[in-house]
Enzyme design. Structure first.
Site, PDB file in Angstrom:
ATOM      1  CG  HIS A 221      25.446  34.833  37.898  1.00 54.48           C
ATOM      2  ND1 HIS A 221      24.337  34.536  37.143  1.00 54.48           N
ATOM      3  CD2 HIS A 221      25.950  35.977  37.380  1.00 54.48           C
ATOM      4  CE1 HIS A 221      24.174  35.447  36.218  1.00 54.48           C
ATOM      5  NE2 HIS A 221      25.142  36.339  36.333  1.00 54.48           N
ATOM      6  CB  SER A 239      19.534  38.116  32.054  1.00 55.76           C
ATOM      7  OG  SER A 239      19.367  39.255  31.282  1.00 55.76           O
ATOM      8  CB  THR A 244      22.307  45.469  37.626  1.00 55.57           C
ATOM      9  OG1 THR A 244      23.090  44.372  37.146  1.00 55.57           O
ATOM     10  CG2 THR A 244      23.142  46.735  37.581  1.00 55.57           C
ATOM     11  NE  ARG A 323      23.940  41.868  28.869  1.00 54.76           N
ATOM     12  CZ  ARG A 323      23.642  41.610  30.138  1.00 54.76           C
ATOM     13  NH1 ARG A 323      24.088  42.404  31.100  1.00 54.76           N
ATOM     14  NH2 ARG A 323      22.908  40.572  30.468  1.00 54.76           N
TER      15      ARG A 323
END
Length: 538
Positions: A221, A239, A244, A323
């Site tokens: 992940h 998260s 990202t 998102r």
């Protein structure tokens, strides 16, 4: 009256038990976009992106994720609160109810695949109740060519029925929503929730079992990118830790932003064909690549639009988990195909709301294994009577909800690969500095980027006493200097105004680490156990 029916192709679902359905097969994202708007299920934002509301669920529901317990899984799965067993007979009955519910409806079917490396390719058929869910599958999975579709044979099937509500007493679920993996039938059955993340995470969870058990490949992940010289970097993180954002770098080619495999042939490949990024407080200047990807073909989830269709990225009135999904080629600088060589550097990202971990530190192999199994970050609680307390949060392998095997299995694979490939592993705190949440401030993104760039450029070098300081509580090696970062920032204790308060808080966190690790100790070697903090608070 819509004209989209002209795109309907002959495609039968009787083999899945779905009868008399009107099937739209392999529609383009533009067609799905228009259908969703025409059906009143979405609106178009000013950027051209599709904006949808996923309904009751705006995130995954871990307590409603199940795995069918059968001959393939019963002796391999790490059963418990993460991997909840589901009865085979109950699955068959529930599946029959779902396909009966879908019979006679207009459905959207897509053939796609996961895993960019041809040797690990997994063909997937997705059957969706909603057009925008099917568009999400287009964005997030890899897209076959027309030639590949001619002889396409699916290995796994996703059946996605957001409007179907289970009856717990009859169906064996906890409540009306569910996401169930059946490894014998190779089906991911999802119902009662419109949250699209269940679709991609269902396949990720399946690959987290298939790859290590049958392919000797480590599923991760993580995000990954590659430099101009071919050096691969991997970013693990939960998260909100910046996974990202930090991997999307204009100077490095993006391999992928969330899910990867590390093969025995010493390559790293992306599972997906898209990105699924959080957009809370998205800023064009700080994250230009992600901001620019929000255009026609992208799907925004649970955001608030003004009367002109402009997104208010700071508005969390629906959820903080707002998102966007988009095809990976919406990012300009990507790796084609999405494969890299053995990584040279691995970053474990954590948003430490206690403000006590160094902003960057180098880990030994045993420390790396310990922190990988721990998967630490921190959640910030709400304010009550003026008091705000950060809460430690541990997710094994930085992705416990998606890991069917015991975390030590993945950690052992990672440790071996790190040693064999001579990889440097770094713990990066993207959280707080100068005090805990409510007192200190969030680490500046420009400093974190500077630290990561220093690693990738080789500026931090090998460990030595002159260049590194061993943290007296956590035992990690923190650099004394880093280009582009004030020296004081590199020492978390130095950023606090109160040494006693700093050490008290640091020991509080080490105790949380040790308490969390107790459930893993019996499965871990002495070397891994010694990779954690060795000092207690008394």
């Amino acid at each position: 009256m819509s004209n989209y029916a002209q795109f309907t192709k002959t495609f039968e679902l009787e083999t899945y038990g779905i009868k008399n359905a009107k099937v739209h097969y392999q529609l383009s994202p533009e067609e799905l976009h228009d259908i969703a708007i025409e059906n009143g299920q979405a609106v178009e934002a000013s950027s051209g992106a599709l904006a949808v509301n996923t309904g009751e669920f705006t995130g995954r529901s871990p307590k409603d994720r199940f795995i069918v317990k059968d001959d393939i899984t019963k002796d391999r799965i790490w059963w418990g609160d993460v991997n909840i067993p589901f009865d085979t007979d109950k699955f068959v009955k529930l599946y029959d109810k779902v396909v009966d519910y879908l019979s006679g409806k207009t459905l959207f079917v897509r053939d796609s695949y996961a895993c960019a490396d041809e040797n690990y390719k997994l063909n997937i058929r997705v059957i969706n109740e909603f057009p925008w869910s099917n568009q999400f599958a287009y964005n997030m999975f890899l897209r076959p060519t027309e030639a590949e579709l001619e002889n396409f044979t699916p290995e796994w099937t996703i059946v996605n029925a957001p409007s179907f509500m289970a009856v717990p007493d009859e169906d064996g679920t906890r409540q009306h929503n569910f996401a169930i993996l059946n490894f014998t039938k190779k089906i991911a059955l999802i119902g009662g929730t419109g949250y699209t993340g269940e679709i991609k995470k269902g396949i990720f969870s399946a690959l987290n079992f298939i790859l290590p058990v049958f392919k000797n490949t480590l599923p991760m992940h993580c995000s990954a990118n590659v430099g101009k010289d071919g050096d691969t970097a991997i970013f693990f993180g939960l998260s909100g830790t910046g996974k990202t954002t930090l991997s999307t770098d204009p100077n490095r080619s993006l391999i992928g932003d969330d899910e990867h495999g590390w093969t025995e042939e010493n390559s790293v490949f992306n599972f997906e064909g898209g990105c699924y990024a959080k957009v809370i407080n998205l800023d064009k200047d700080h994250e230009p690549e992600i901001f620019s990807a929000i255009k026609k073909g992208a799907i925004l989830e649970n955001v608030i639009l003004d009367e002109n269709g402009h997104v208010n990225f700071a508005d969390t009135s629906i959820t903080q988990n707002t998102r966007v999904s988009y095809p990976i080629d919406y990012i300009e600088n990507i790796r084609k195909p999405s494969i890299g060589k053995n990584p040279k550097n691995i970053f474990f990202l954590t948003a430490d709301a206690f403000g006590v971990l160094p902003p960057i530190s180098k880990l030994t192999p045993s420390q790396a294994a310990y922190h990988f199994i721990s998967g630490y970050t921190a959640k910030v609680a709400g304010t009550e009577a003026g008091v705000v307390e950060p809460t430690p949060s541990f997710s094994a392998c930085f992705g416990a909800p998606f890991m069917p095997l015991h975390p030590s299995k993945y950690a052992e694979m990672l440790s071996k690969k790190m040693i064999d490939a001579n990889v440097n592993v770094w713990l990066v705190n993207t959280g707080w500095t100068g005090g805990p949440y409510g007192v200190g401030t969030r680490m500046k993104l420009k400093y974190t980027r500077a630290m990561i760039n220093a690693v990738l450029n080789g500026d931090l070098g090998l460990y030595s006493y002159d260049k590194y300081h061993i943290h007296s509580v956590f035992g990690v090696a923190q650099p004394r200097e880093c280009p582009g970062v004030p020296t004081k920032v590199l020492s978390p204790r130095a950023t606090w105004n109160d040494d006693d308060a700093y050490y008290k808080t640091a020991f509080k966190l080490t105790n949380a680490f040790r308490e969390n690790f107790k459930k893993f100790e019996a499965h871990c070697s002495e070397e891994i156990r010694r990779g954690g903090p060795q000092r207690y608070a008394f």
